[in-house]
Every structure is written in C-alpha cells, then in structure tokens.
Design a protein around this motif. Structure first.
Motif, PDB file in Angstrom:
ATOM      1  N   THR A  88       0.592  10.999   2.768  1.00  0.00           N
ATOM      2  CA  THR A  88       0.761  12.308   2.124  1.00  0.00           C
ATOM      3  C   THR A  88       2.225  12.679   1.926  1.00  0.00           C
ATOM      4  O   THR A  88       2.528  13.546   1.115  1.00  0.00           O
ATOM      5  N   VAL A  89       3.143  12.031   2.635  1.00  0.00           N
ATOM      6  CA  VAL A  89       4.563  12.362   2.493  1.00  0.00           C
ATOM      7  C   VAL A  89       5.320  11.374   1.610  1.00  0.00           C
ATOM      8  O   VAL A  89       6.490  11.584   1.323  1.00  0.00           O
ATOM      9  N   TRP A  90       4.667  10.317   1.159  1.00  0.00           N
ATOM     10  CA  TRP A  90       5.357   9.296   0.377  1.00  0.00           C
ATOM     11  C   TRP A  90       5.775   9.788  -1.003  1.00  0.00           C
ATOM     12  O   TRP A  90       6.612   9.170  -1.638  1.00  0.00           O
ATOM     13  N   ILE A  91       5.215  10.869  -1.470  1.00  0.00           N
ATOM     14  CA  ILE A  91       5.593  11.401  -2.772  1.00  0.00           C
ATOM     15  C   ILE A  91       7.076  11.782  -2.785  1.00  0.00           C
ATOM     16  O   ILE A  91       7.722  11.800  -3.822  1.00  0.00           O
ATOM     17  N   PHE A  92       7.633  12.068  -1.612  1.00  0.00           N
ATOM     18  CA  PHE A  92       9.042  12.434  -1.478  1.00  0.00           C
ATOM     19  C   PHE A  92       9.922  11.225  -1.166  1.00  0.00           C
ATOM     20  O   PHE A  92      11.132  11.351  -1.056  1.00  0.00           O
ATOM     21  N   ASP A  93       9.325  10.054  -1.009  1.00  0.00           N
ATOM     22  CA  ASP A  93      10.041   8.844  -0.610  1.00  0.00           C
ATOM     23  C   ASP A  93      10.733   8.211  -1.816  1.00  0.00           C
ATOM     24  O   ASP A  93      10.120   8.040  -2.873  1.00  0.00           O
ATOM     25  N   ASP A  94      11.993   7.864  -1.664  1.00  0.00           N
ATOM     26  CA  ASP A  94      12.734   7.229  -2.754  1.00  0.00           C
ATOM     27  C   ASP A  94      12.240   5.819  -3.054  1.00  0.00           C
ATOM     28  O   ASP A  94      12.552   5.263  -4.097  1.00  0.00           O
ATOM     29  N   GLY A 133       2.844   4.322  -5.904  1.00  0.00           N
ATOM     30  CA  GLY A 133       2.554   3.441  -4.788  1.00  0.00           C
ATOM     31  C   GLY A 133       3.847   3.062  -4.093  1.00  0.00           C
ATOM     32  O   GLY A 133       4.939   3.417  -4.545  1.00  0.00           O
ATOM     33  N   VAL A 134       3.717   2.355  -2.991  1.00  0.00           N
ATOM     34  CA  VAL A 134       4.861   1.811  -2.264  1.00  0.00           C
ATOM     35  C   VAL A 134       4.507   0.389  -1.842  1.00  0.00           C
ATOM     36  O   VAL A 134       3.331   0.021  -1.784  1.00  0.00           O
ATOM     37  N   GLU A 135       5.526  -0.386  -1.529  1.00  0.00           N
ATOM     38  CA  GLU A 135       5.286  -1.753  -1.065  1.00  0.00           C
ATOM     39  C   GLU A 135       4.855  -1.735   0.393  1.00  0.00           C
ATOM     40  O   GLU A 135       5.431  -1.011   1.216  1.00  0.00           O
TER      41      GLU A 135
END
Length: 165
Positions: free
Chosen positions: A20-26, A87-89
C-alpha cells in the motif's frame, strides 16, 4: 484480505512487505509503459546526480524561485499516480532479506496453492500492486508478473507470503 506479505524461510532477516505504500516509492515501474516497450531502466545514482545537477544549475541561473514548470510537473505526476498501473521488481526485496548460503528456491505462497521459482529467476519477476490507480483489493495485494509478459493475462494472484528454501 491481508495487505502485509512476509518474506521468511532461509533468510538472514524475516521482513514484511506493505504494497500500500509503494505508490510513493521511486522504484515503482509504470507497467503500461513497461509492457508496451517504451520503458527505460534508470540507474538511481545517475538519476539522482542529474536531478541534483539540474536543480543546482537552475538555482544559479534563475535564483531560488520556483518556476511555474515545477507546479505543472507535480500536477502531471499526481494525475499519473491516480490513473496508471504500477509494479516493482521483486528481486530488491528478496535481496534485502539476504537469502542464506544454501538457499536456491523462492516459493510464492497463495491462497490457491504454491508456485516455485529458482532464485536465479528473480530478475524476471515483477510485483504489480495497482491497476489504473487502484490497489488490488479483491485478488491482491499483489500480482506476480513475468517481465517477458508471458503471464500478463493470467498472473499469480492472492499472494500471502514468500518463502525461501
């Protein structure tokens, strides 16, 4: 549905992931761009250096005022976050947990069964955490996608944990 996903097993550090916090992740990746072929990988240190240099140059030339272009860039980024699929790796999170010397396998536990991958395949896996700006509440909290797009229409859903063996 639980939105926290643990990484456990043969790791030095048991960690938990909160999508839920990855939306703010660079480190987030716009999956629409990624699978359309227009995505470019960026070196984080190089990007940081470029941004810092540009900011420094701007302050030298224009002074410490905020030009109107910065406000429009922020508005565009806000709109993109609310409408895009991200998404993220997976690799970065598994490496942070530090798999032990003899660990060779990643088991993705889901409410529908388990999926097994070699740790050598980590480079090929993505965690999709939002679709068109919305979190994956019904069948999430994440979907597992392969970077080659082979399972884009049938991703691994209902992920509950990652187990390293």
């Amino acid at each position: 549905m639980e939105s926290i996903i643990p990484i456990k097993g043969a790791v030095k550090f048991n960690i938990t992931l909160d999508p839920t916090v990855w939306i703010f992740d660079d480190r987030r990746i716009d999956l629409d761009d990624f699978f359309s072929g227009s995505y470019e990988y960026k070196d984080e240190l190089e990007e940081y250096t470029k941004v810092t240099s540009a900011h420094w140059s701007r302050e030298i030339i224009e002074g410490a005022t905020f030009p109107p272009t910065l406000q429009t860039e922020k508005k565009y980024e806000r709109t993109k976050v609310l409408t895009s699929t991200f998404g993220v790796e997976l690799k970065q999170f598994i490496l942070n947990a530090e798999p032990l010397q003899g660990a060779t396998t990643l088991i993705i536990k889901t409410s529908e069964g388990d999926y097994s991958f070699s740790l050598d395949e980590l480079d090929s896996l993505l965690l999709k955490f939002s679709h068109k700006g919305k979190p994956l509440r019904e069948d999430g909290p994440v979907h597992i996608l392969k970077k080659d797009g082979s399972n884009i229409n049938d991703p691994i859903k209902h992920v509950t944990a990652f187990h390293i063996e």
